[in-house]
Design an enzyme around this catalytic site. Sequence first.
Site, short mmCIF file in Angstrom:
data_model
loop_
_atom_site.label_atom_id
_atom_site.label_comp_id
_atom_site.label_asym_id
_atom_site.label_seq_id
_atom_site.Cartn_x
_atom_site.Cartn_y
_atom_site.Cartn_z
CB SER A 225 -0.95 -0.04 1.20
OG SER A 225 -1.95 0.93 1.10
CG ASP B 202 -4.49 -1.95 0.44
OD1 ASP B 202 -3.27 -1.89 0.22
OD2 ASP B 202 -5.02 -1.52 1.47
#
Length: 620
Positions: free
Chosen positions: A44, A368
């Site tokens: 991320s 993610d």
Amino acid sequence: MSANHPRPECDVVLKGGITSGVVYPLALARLASHYVLRSLGGASAGAIAAAAAAAAEYGRAQGGFERLAELPEQLAATDAAGATHLFRLFQPQASTRRLYRLLVAGLMPERPHWGLAIWRWLCAAVTSFPFAALTAAVFSVALLWALDVRSGEGTFWIACVAALFTAALVFVVALALSIVLYALRRVSANGYGLCSGLGEADALTPWLHATLQSLAGLDPSRPLRFGDLWCGPVADPGYRVDAATSDAQQRFVDLRLMTTALNHGRPYSFPLADESFCFDADEMRRLFPAVIVDAMIADSPGRYTDGPLAGRYRLPAMADLPVLVPLRMSLAFPLLLSAVPLWRLRVEPRPRRRGAWRRVAEKVWFSDGGICSNFPIHYFDVLVPSRPSFAIDLVDGRYLPAQAEDPRDFVWMPEHNGSGGGTRVVDVDAGSRPRLSGFLRAIVVTMQGWGDGMQLPIPGYRDRIVAVRLRADEGGMNLRMSPELIRRLARRGERAAELLLEHYAAEAPPRGSVTGWRNHRWVRYRVAMRLLGKALEELRQVEAATAESAAALQPMHADPPSYDFRSERQRAAALAAYRELLALAQRYADEAAELGYPIFEHDPYDGPRPRALLSIRPPL
């Protein structure tokens, strides 16, 4: 340390956290003043920082780290409307703008002001979804008229209260329905996100591309690829290696990025070992700048002309894959940023035909990396390291003193072998009062981070991790952080790097501390030898228990049931090596019997703890 690089080397792993990633640029630039950043990884927002630092290491001679240190100021710069560059990175599509406006309406630049946040949110709800407000107004006026007409004089205020209550209730219900219907229709069509990452020049994905190219000192027309990082710049011929090498130790920079394949229910770590995926060029153009997609097409091994994947391109070899592609996969925060689709062939049974199979095209959505592993602390891990593998953790501010001094009190790392081994704390109750929201949040946090969390307290891990404390309104989903808050978080990152350097780069650790490179290697040695000793003992015991059975391993070398050796020489060498391991295990057991305890073992109150396990797991 090498002849080409007089600086010592280190690895760095970075935790995800959306806007909390502003902590990292100054931290990495400060570490790079002493170390060569040989391996970098994250998920991320941590993936953004890792990729940026990898590009800066590639372009070190062209001032890469000087430009990296300037990023916090760039992100804190404001436009005429007072919006920071950080806020402008997230640009919704026209089809999702109303929902995005509602999402960010209540965000505050600094500390929360709940009254103002609620007022802004209500205003955004009315302007973004006027039908809900109009419906509520119609119901309230109709009810007010009916009650006032039928009830007679003296009850007007009661009618007003009833009408307002009804209006509020109708507005909430109508707004909820409007949001759900809007999201189901528009967000799904936008790749399950409010923002695709594209937009104006300062939108997230074009900005990331321009930033990586600038840090690496490369022309924007030629995207930075993994092979560039592995080989290093042409000016450094000592590190020119085969771009396709699988030996990470030979790479100039080893970058690893964590992402999550939702269709497969598992994480993937780029660069991939298996390159069986392919991509749809039209889908990629909705997510990436044209220069990236054109490069992927040019470097693709080929295009499928028939079959289930007809019209789609094979994914380039990992050495030729632009770094921006898996980076964008890693930071696709659910619902905020669109997921990235790839394709592959899947074999499945044919309906209503027993024993028959067919090949179908499977669309795999990558989102993610933090969904599965927000802090991949296992990256670059070996039994006994030859260089430090640092990690920067982002934690809450529960242990901040009453009058916390920024940045000193916001940064912490273990001072000795006994610190940092505590259990992670996730609040469930509000004091002594049960709280359903806390219970549900604890479930999500535990599902997402239990694997990483279990790894952090292990000896030889915790002493190389520096924690940066963030309050609830700092980082995370707060896209509206003020310029000064962005700068404060960046300075905390710089302080985190300085703390690591004080412990690991100094000839002697700080007073009162034993945490440092020399102690770290000794701890890892003790942990590794205990694991190897335990594995040898288990091998000896299992061999003794099965030596007379049909599944005895030594005679099986001559006629294995599967996975036969490629030559008689390999067969003989394997059998000799196995017997040597058994002999070593027996000597280890004999020595332990004389001592009264295993050579590298320790009781529960001696040596590194908690104890680690040596396990087998598939690569990510």
